[in-house]
Design a protein around this motif. Structure first.
Motif, PDB file in Angstrom:
ATOM      1  N   LEU A   3       0.826  -1.207   0.000  1.00 54.13           N
ATOM      2  CA  LEU A   3       0.000   0.000   0.000  1.00 54.13           C
ATOM      3  C   LEU A   3       0.863   1.261   0.000  1.00 54.13           C
ATOM      4  N   ASP A   4       1.917   1.261   0.794  1.00 54.16           N
ATOM      5  CA  ASP A   4       2.816   2.422   0.823  1.00 54.16           C
ATOM      6  C   ASP A   4       3.456   2.647  -0.553  1.00 54.16           C
ATOM      7  N   HIS A   5       3.791   1.543  -1.237  1.00 47.74           N
ATOM      8  CA  HIS A   5       4.342   1.658  -2.584  1.00 47.74           C
ATOM      9  C   HIS A   5       3.320   2.312  -3.519  1.00 47.74           C
ATOM     10  N   CYS A   6       2.075   1.892  -3.418  1.00 48.06           N
ATOM     11  CA  CYS A   6       1.030   2.456  -4.284  1.00 48.06           C
ATOM     12  C   CYS A   6       0.815   3.937  -4.008  1.00 48.06           C
ATOM     13  N   LEU A   7       0.906   4.321  -2.746  1.00 48.16           N
ATOM     14  CA  LEU A   7       0.655   5.715  -2.388  1.00 48.16           C
ATOM     15  C   LEU A   7       1.827   6.635  -2.703  1.00 48.16           C
ATOM     16  N   SER A   8       3.016   6.076  -2.788  1.00 49.46           N
ATOM     17  CA  SER A   8       4.206   6.908  -2.982  1.00 49.46           C
ATOM     18  C   SER A   8       4.768   6.853  -4.404  1.00 49.46           C
ATOM     19  N   THR A   9       4.189   6.026  -5.250  1.00 51.27           N
ATOM     20  CA  THR A   9       4.716   5.847  -6.599  1.00 51.27           C
ATOM     21  C   THR A   9       3.727   6.411  -7.626  1.00 51.27           C
ATOM     22  N   PRO A  10       4.171   7.329  -8.484  1.00 44.85           N
ATOM     23  CA  PRO A  10       3.273   7.883  -9.497  1.00 44.85           C
ATOM     24  C   PRO A  10       2.659   6.779 -10.362  1.00 44.85           C
ATOM     25  N   GLY A  11       1.365   6.916 -10.628  1.00 52.58           N
ATOM     26  CA  GLY A  11       0.675   5.968 -11.494  1.00 52.58           C
ATOM     27  C   GLY A  11       0.195   4.707 -10.809  1.00 52.58           C
ATOM     28  N   GLU A  12       0.399   4.591  -9.475  1.00 52.09           N
ATOM     29  CA  GLU A  12       0.046   3.356  -8.768  1.00 52.09           C
ATOM     30  C   GLU A  12      -1.212   3.486  -7.919  1.00 52.09           C
ATOM     31  N   VAL A  13      -1.850   4.652  -7.919  1.00 56.97           N
ATOM     32  CA  VAL A  13      -2.960   4.861  -6.991  1.00 56.97           C
ATOM     33  C   VAL A  13      -4.142   3.937  -7.291  1.00 56.97           C
ATOM     34  N   GLN A  14      -4.387   3.623  -8.572  1.00 55.32           N
ATOM     35  CA  GLN A  14      -5.497   2.716  -8.898  1.00 55.32           C
ATOM     36  C   GLN A  14      -5.242   1.322  -8.326  1.00 55.32           C
TER      37      GLN A  14
END
Length: 704
Positions: A397-408
């Motif tokens: 989850l932290d990766h998704c929140l901190s990486t551009p394009g990963e929020v979906q």
């Protein structure tokens, strides 16, 4: 039956997996300091044994704190805002309250006499210092023992520095055979080479080796592992070469930091190239992981999937990886220092981004699998399994929140785990992540719609009806825009739940009826069909139609039984107990309420347990056991206030509660009632369940 560790009054200390060697004077000092100071921080360099020493003293002092010794590990936590939540979770406090985590933790600690071990604070010093000052200022019975590579500089803090082990030559006249560092090497070497003995022939090289390793426990243990293949003299010679090479890598690093790095680097070089590569790739995992995860995430260039098992076994043999059997399968773990070393190599290889993406993909797929299986016969297995994966889910989850394009991808992961947030005692964490992710993903989409109805569900469970309605209405609006009819129906169901909790029975009946009609094919048992049926049955009960409610609930229980579903089945049985109470069928009411509690013990479902306790208390009162009822009501209310809004803020549940309390007071008299109520308030959740069940059975956790 196995219950969550946080429910044990004596604490949640991890077991000591190896013998503890030496440190007698240090342990005595620590015990004295903990008797004199309420905040003691153990400091020292990496690998010196801070965590191991803290764990040893914690086990020694378990009997000194009547409410237990508790352990929380911050090593893998990156967000300073989650420190309080992580400690709350370690204490076993389920996140069902809409209040701030500050209120929940302080209230739970209250006047309990607790020793709290907080491990690895150095990367969160400011947050830890502020939190510890707050907790110690509000909880008079609390003592904190923290470990950190540096002082927290908190008010009232007393620091105890952990030095390396004494090495031969530190104390003139000391017998080298009894030296601490030498004894540690012998203990660990004997574990890998059973016939190894310290004698006059090898004591010299062993003493020199311990001196060259500066008495650092991790370095000594890594060296001892090499005894499988090398003599002490060979290890010493090889070590000297590696130290000469690596000591100059950083002129500004402390000598012992250089030494530890040399020891790890030397151990790294002794691995085969494929083992080194796997070590680096495994560093992406937080906490422990399973073999399938390692195969998926780490296989690829230069590492065929079929080789991963053998390589992992080799890393276990070399003490790079720890292994442990769990109810959900065998799992592996890199200790933190070795994980950090692997992270550096992964970055040097230029693979960090790619491996983190594969890690995210694996846990997203696992989340979808668990969601698909949640309503089936392996529900308890998936509860246990996903609780084991909690640390890795946070990393994904932290990766998704901190990486551009990963929020979906973050939305998909969060919403697939709706049951973990709602049913498994992690509501606050789920809400925090959902709110943060939804703020980043403003564009309507099916993934955002699903995340919104999950947020509505969590808010309902926390008694935050306004928040539940807002999220459900936003979900419905977005779903219409993107043409997601399924999300519209689930938003309708969530609005029906909110109407039920507000006692708007006509609206609740209409909205829940729509959800049931849409889902009656049974394709989506949870959270569509089954919760709607249970909630509609409660609406019918309030409307004085218990017979109709009984028919609905029996159908719901039949579906659950056929599918092997336990979580919603427990709610249906609880609701049926309420129906039987209304119909005057007392024995059946008590039997069903207790059966609901037995099922709920398989999950950390504090919300459902609180509701069932109320039914048992009411029935005990009707059966002439007013004192038992008062104790149950006292315990139930205390746990409601700790874990969530009492009675979900529902007018119906609140009125039933107040009616029971008032009748208990009338029957017992004011003084006797207050005494019984106060006795109940002292019970933790597991003790309260045992009291409500009327026995001391533990049972067995169902296996998938």
């Amino acid at each position: 039956m196995t219950t969550p560790a946080g429910w044990r009054r004596d604490g949640n200390l991890p077991n000591e997996l190896t013998s503890f060697v030496g440190r007698t004077r240090l342990l005595t000092t620590l015990r004295q300091r903990l008797g004199e100071h309420r905040l003691v921080t153990v400091t020292g360099i990496g690998g010196v044994g801070k965590s191991r020493t803290a764990l040893r003293i914690a086990h020694q002092m378990r009997s000194d704190f009547k409410d237990g010794v508790w352990f929380a590990d911050l090593a893998r936590l990156q967000d300073s805002g989650m420190v309080r939540h992580t400690i709350t979770s370690a204490l076993g406090i389920a996140d069902q309250s809409a209040r701030s985590a500050d209120e929940t933790l302080v209230e739970w600690l209250g006047d309990r006499e607790i020793l709290l071990i907080i491990d690895t604070c150095e990367h969160l010093v400011d947050a830890c210092a502020a939190l510890f000052e707050d907790l110690l200022g509000n909880a008079a019975g609390l003592t904190i023992l923290a470990t950190s590579r540096q002082s927290l500089n908190a008010r009232g803090e007393h620091t105890v520095t952990i030095p390396p082990l004494a090495v031969p030559g530190d104390f003139p006249g000391e017998d080298v055979f009894t030296n601490e560092a030498v004894q540690l090497f012998v203990a660990r070497a004997s574990a890998v080479v059973p016939n190894f003995m310290l004698d006059e022939h090898n004591v010299g090289p062993v003493a020199e080796l311990c001196r060259r390793l500066d008495g650092i426990p991790l370095a000594i243990e890594l060296a001892a592992v090499r005894m499988r293949a090398l003599s002490v003299e060979q290890i010493l010679g090889l070590l000297a070469d590696r130290f000469s090479l690596l000591a100059g890598a950083s002129r500004t690093a402390l000598p012992r930091h250089q030494t530890l790095r040399a020891a790890i680097g030397w151990s790294h070089e002794l691995c085969e190239p494929a083992e080194r590569l796997l070590w680096a790739r495994l560093s992406v995992f937080a906490g422990d992981f399973e073999l399938d995860a390692a195969r998926y995430v780490c296989s690829g260039d230069s590492l065929p999937s079929e080789d991963i098992m053998e390589l992992i076994s080799s890393l276990v043999e070399k003490s790079i990886l720890l292994s442990d059997g769990t109810p959900s399968g065998h799992r592996y773990r890199l200790i933190d220092t070795l994980r950090q070393y692997g992270e550096e190599w992964l970055d040097k290889l230029g693979e960090t981004a790619a491996i983190r993406e594969k890690h995210r993909d694996y846990y997203l797929q696992l989340a979808k699998r668990s969601e698909d299986a949640w309503s089936g016969a392996r529900q308890v297995y998936w509860y246990v399994r996903m609780r084991h994966e909690h640390d890795n889910i946070r990393v994904a989850l932290d990766h998704c929140l901190s990486t551009p394009g990963e929020v979906q991808a973050g939305l998909k992961l969060l919403s697939s785990l709706w049951f973990m947030w709602v049913a498994c005692g992690l509501a606050r964490e789920g809400r925090l992540y959902l709110e943060k992710t939804l703020e980043l993903a403003r564009q309507p989409s099916p993934d955002r719609c699903k995340a919104l109805w999950v947020l509505s569900y969590i808010n309902s469970a926390q008694g935050n009806i306004t928040g539940a309605i807002e999220a459900a209405e936003q979900c419905s609006s977005d779903a219409v825009r993107v043409g997601d009819s399924g999300a519209v129906i689930l938003a309708t169901k969530m609005l029906g739940t909110a109407a039920f909790l507000q006692n708007d029975l006509q609206k609740a009946s209409a909205l829940l009826g729509v959800a049931i009609e849409f889902h009656k094919s049974g394709r989506e048992l949870n959270p569509g069909l089954l919760p709607s049926i249970v909630e509609l049955s409660m609406v019918l009960l309030i409307q004085n139609e218990p017979a109709e409610a009984e028919v609905l609930l029996r159908d719901c229980i039949a579906v659950c039984t056929q599918r092997g579903e336990l979580w919603l089945r427990s709610y249906a049985i609880y609701a049926l107990a309420s129906v039987y109470q209304a119909m005057g069928r007392s024995p059946e009411a008590m039997s069903n309420a207790r059966e609901a509690l037995r099922l709920k013990r398989y999950f950390h479902d504090v919300l459902g347990i609180g509701l069932a306790i109320e039914v048992v208390a009411k029935q005990a009162l009707e059966d002439g056991q007013a004192e038992l009822a008062a104790r149950l009501m006292g315990g139930g209310q205390a746990n409601w206030r700790t874990f969530g809004m009492p009675q979900l803020g529902s007018p119906f549940f609140n009125s039933e509660h107040e009616r029971c309390v008032k009748e208990c007071r009338r029957v017992l008299g004011e003084e006797a009632h207050e005494k019984a109520f106060a006795q109940g308030r002292k019970l933790n959740l597991e003790e309260l369940i045992v009291l409500a069940l009327g026995d001391h059975e533990d049972g067995q956790v169902l296996q998938g």
